[in-house]
Motif scaffolding. Structure first.
Motif, PDB file in Angstrom:
ATOM      1  N   GLU A 223     -12.928 -60.439 -11.500  1.00 41.07           N
ATOM      2  CA  GLU A 223     -11.635 -61.091 -11.270  1.00 41.07           C
ATOM      3  C   GLU A 223     -10.571 -60.031 -10.959  1.00 41.07           C
ATOM      4  OE1 GLU A 223      -8.446 -63.558 -13.925  1.00 41.07           O
ATOM      5  OE2 GLU A 223     -10.563 -64.157 -14.109  1.00 41.07           O
ATOM      6  N   GLN A 224     -10.579 -58.941 -11.727  1.00 41.11           N
ATOM      7  CA  GLN A 224      -9.644 -57.846 -11.472  1.00 41.11           C
ATOM      8  C   GLN A 224      -9.899 -57.231 -10.093  1.00 41.11           C
ATOM      9  OE1 GLN A 224      -6.987 -56.737 -13.315  1.00 41.11           O
ATOM     10  NE2 GLN A 224      -7.376 -58.608 -14.447  1.00 41.11           N
ATOM     11  N   ALA A 225     -11.161 -57.053  -9.763  1.00 34.11           N
ATOM     12  CA  ALA A 225     -11.514 -56.491  -8.453  1.00 34.11           C
ATOM     13  C   ALA A 225     -11.018 -57.405  -7.337  1.00 34.11           C
ATOM     14  CB  ALA A 225     -13.025 -56.285  -8.347  1.00 34.11           C
ATOM     15  N   HIS A 226     -11.151 -58.707  -7.530  1.00 30.34           N
ATOM     16  CA  HIS A 226     -10.678 -59.650  -6.510  1.00 30.34           C
ATOM     17  C   HIS A 226      -9.166 -59.586  -6.338  1.00 30.34           C
ATOM     18  CE1 HIS A 226     -14.151 -61.766  -4.995  1.00 30.34           C
ATOM     19  NE2 HIS A 226     -14.631 -61.858  -6.223  1.00 30.34           N
ATOM     20  N   HIS A 227      -8.443 -59.348  -7.429  1.00 27.18           N
ATOM     21  CA  HIS A 227      -6.983 -59.200  -7.321  1.00 27.18           C
ATOM     22  C   HIS A 227      -6.641 -58.000  -6.437  1.00 27.18           C
ATOM     23  CE1 HIS A 227      -5.817 -62.383  -9.994  1.00 27.18           C
ATOM     24  NE2 HIS A 227      -6.509 -61.884 -11.006  1.00 27.18           N
ATOM     25  N   VAL A 228      -7.343 -56.909  -6.661  1.00 23.68           N
ATOM     26  CA  VAL A 228      -7.105 -55.707  -5.849  1.00 23.68           C
ATOM     27  C   VAL A 228      -7.460 -55.993  -4.397  1.00 23.68           C
ATOM     28  CG1 VAL A 228      -7.781 -53.297  -5.464  1.00 23.68           C
ATOM     29  CG2 VAL A 228      -7.476 -54.145  -7.803  1.00 23.68           C
ATOM     30  N   GLN A 229      -8.591 -56.636  -4.184  1.00 26.13           N
ATOM     31  CA  GLN A 229      -9.015 -56.955  -2.821  1.00 26.13           C
ATOM     32  C   GLN A 229      -7.979 -57.847  -2.130  1.00 26.13           C
ATOM     33  OE1 GLN A 229     -12.252 -59.738  -2.259  1.00 26.13           O
ATOM     34  NE2 GLN A 229     -13.158 -58.384  -0.713  1.00 26.13           N
ATOM     35  N   THR A 230      -7.452 -58.811  -2.858  1.00 25.89           N
ATOM     36  CA  THR A 230      -6.434 -59.702  -2.295  1.00 25.89           C
ATOM     37  C   THR A 230      -5.185 -58.920  -1.903  1.00 25.89           C
ATOM     38  OG1 THR A 230      -7.268 -61.571  -3.564  1.00 25.89           O
ATOM     39  CG2 THR A 230      -5.009 -61.739  -2.748  1.00 25.89           C
ATOM     40  N   GLU A 231      -4.787 -57.959  -2.748  1.00 26.81           N
ATOM     41  CA  GLU A 231      -3.636 -57.110  -2.413  1.00 26.81           C
ATOM     42  C   GLU A 231      -3.894 -56.335  -1.118  1.00 26.81           C
ATOM     43  OE1 GLU A 231      -2.695 -54.512  -5.666  1.00 26.81           O
ATOM     44  OE2 GLU A 231      -2.513 -56.180  -7.069  1.00 26.81           O
ATOM     45  N   LEU A 232      -5.089 -55.788  -0.998  1.00 25.88           N
ATOM     46  CA  LEU A 232      -5.439 -55.031   0.209  1.00 25.88           C
ATOM     47  C   LEU A 232      -5.441 -55.924   1.444  1.00 25.88           C
ATOM     48  CD1 LEU A 232      -8.296 -52.816  -1.255  1.00 25.88           C
ATOM     49  CD2 LEU A 232      -6.079 -51.994  -0.409  1.00 25.88           C
ATOM     50  N   LEU A 233      -5.989 -57.112   1.311  1.00 29.84           N
ATOM     51  CA  LEU A 233      -6.014 -58.045   2.435  1.00 29.84           C
ATOM     52  C   LEU A 233      -4.600 -58.488   2.823  1.00 29.84           C
ATOM     53  CD1 LEU A 233      -9.099 -60.195   1.419  1.00 29.84           C
ATOM     54  CD2 LEU A 233      -8.949 -58.606   3.354  1.00 29.84           C
ATOM     55  N   THR A 234      -3.758 -58.694   1.825  1.00 35.88           N
ATOM     56  CA  THR A 234      -2.373 -59.075   2.085  1.00 35.88           C
ATOM     57  C   THR A 234      -1.633 -57.957   2.812  1.00 35.88           C
ATOM     58  OG1 THR A 234      -2.351 -60.519   0.149  1.00 35.88           O
ATOM     59  CG2 THR A 234      -0.210 -59.830   1.018  1.00 35.88           C
ATOM     60  N   MET A 235      -1.858 -56.726   2.362  1.00 38.25           N
ATOM     61  CA  MET A 235      -1.237 -55.573   3.033  1.00 38.25           C
ATOM     62  C   MET A 235      -1.650 -55.527   4.501  1.00 38.25           C
ATOM     63  SD  MET A 235      -1.650 -52.521   0.189  1.00 38.25           S
ATOM     64  CE  MET A 235      -1.581 -51.263   1.438  1.00 38.25           C
ATOM     65  N   GLU A 236      -2.923 -55.731   4.742  1.00 29.77           N
ATOM     66  CA  GLU A 236      -3.409 -55.685   6.122  1.00 29.77           C
ATOM     67  C   GLU A 236      -2.828 -56.828   6.945  1.00 29.77           C
ATOM     68  OE1 GLU A 236      -7.579 -55.825   8.603  1.00 29.77           O
ATOM     69  OE2 GLU A 236      -7.578 -54.938   6.601  1.00 29.77           O
ATOM     70  N   ALA A 237      -2.782 -58.011   6.370  1.00 28.92           N
ATOM     71  CA  ALA A 237      -2.222 -59.166   7.073  1.00 28.92           C
ATOM     72  C   ALA A 237      -0.744 -58.970   7.402  1.00 28.92           C
ATOM     73  CB  ALA A 237      -2.416 -60.426   6.242  1.00 28.92           C
ATOM     74  N   ASP A 238      -0.038 -58.240   6.528  1.00 28.72           N
ATOM     75  CA  ASP A 238       1.378 -57.950   6.751  1.00 28.72           C
ATOM     76  C   ASP A 238       1.594 -56.791   7.718  1.00 28.72           C
ATOM     77  OD1 ASP A 238       2.061 -59.990   5.033  1.00 28.72           O
ATOM     78  OD2 ASP A 238       2.442 -58.680   3.313  1.00 28.72           O
ATOM     79  N   GLY A 239       0.491 -56.184   8.164  1.00 22.23           N
ATOM     80  CA  GLY A 239       0.603 -55.066   9.101  1.00 22.23           C
ATOM     81  C   GLY A 239       0.876 -53.733   8.430  1.00 22.23           C
ATOM     82  N   ASN A 240       0.703 -53.657   7.108  1.00 23.93           N
ATOM     83  CA  ASN A 240       1.002 -52.426   6.376  1.00 23.93           C
ATOM     84  C   ASN A 240      -0.198 -51.508   6.182  1.00 23.93           C
ATOM     85  OD1 ASN A 240       3.686 -53.168   6.020  1.00 23.93           O
ATOM     86  ND2 ASN A 240       3.187 -54.377   4.221  1.00 23.93           N
ATOM     87  N   ALA A 241      -1.385 -51.965   6.494  1.00 27.04           N
ATOM     88  CA  ALA A 241      -2.566 -51.129   6.294  1.00 27.04           C
ATOM     89  C   ALA A 241      -3.380 -51.118   7.587  1.00 27.04           C
ATOM     90  CB  ALA A 241      -3.407 -51.656   5.141  1.00 27.04           C
ATOM     91  N   LYS A 242      -3.172 -50.090   8.364  1.00 26.42           N
ATOM     92  CA  LYS A 242      -3.862 -50.018   9.645  1.00 26.42           C
ATOM     93  C   LYS A 242      -4.984 -48.993   9.644  1.00 26.42           C
ATOM     94  CE  LYS A 242       0.131 -51.643  12.039  1.00 26.42           C
ATOM     95  NZ  LYS A 242       1.302 -51.391  12.768  1.00 26.42           N
ATOM     96  N   ILE A 243      -5.226 -48.384   8.486  1.00 30.12           N
ATOM     97  CA  ILE A 243      -6.255 -47.358   8.388  1.00 30.12           C
ATOM     98  C   ILE A 243      -7.487 -47.948   7.709  1.00 30.12           C
ATOM     99  CG2 ILE A 243      -6.881 -45.140   7.373  1.00 30.12           C
ATOM    100  CD1 ILE A 243      -3.896 -44.423   7.443  1.00 30.12           C
TER     101      ILE A 243
END
Length: 105
Positions: free
Chosen positions: A49-69
């Motif tokens: 569950e904790q891992a999924h929270h982190v994954q969701t944060e990463l996916l949200t960052m990417e969707a917002d255009g903040n993680a292009k690497i």
């Protein structure tokens, strides 16, 4: 970038802990300690569950255009999550089989 690395390591850590608890649960079931196995599966679930929270944060960052690497570290972290989830699912099945075998004797 540092935050991205920290999140990747957090994903690896929680996924690894979840996988380890799942393996411990299998070992407990092998010893017919089914209550302990269930407790360990619950711990495993909490880690994932904790891992999924982190994954969701990463996916949200990417969707917002903040993680292009896309880094090898992030790919490695995702691999840990997916293999860990697979181990947990198999552990649940193995424990059920062990219970059935014990109850049928």
């Amino acid at each position: 970038m540092e935050n991205l690395e920290q999140q990747a390591f957090s994903l690896i850590m929680h996924s690894g802990d979840g996988r380890s608890y799942a393996f411990e649960a299998i070992r407990a079931a092998k010893e017919k300690e089914f209550e302990r196995a269930e407790e360990l599966l619950k711990k495993s679930s909490k880690e994932f569950e904790q891992a999924h929270h982190v994954q969701t944060e990463l996916l949200t960052m990417e969707a917002d255009g903040n993680a292009k690497i896309i880094s090898l570290l992030l790919i490695h972290a995702q691999d840990h999550l997916m293999t860990g989830i697979t181990v947990k699912q198999l552990a649940e099945e193995i424990i059920e089989i062990r219970k059935d075998m014990t109850n049928s004797k």
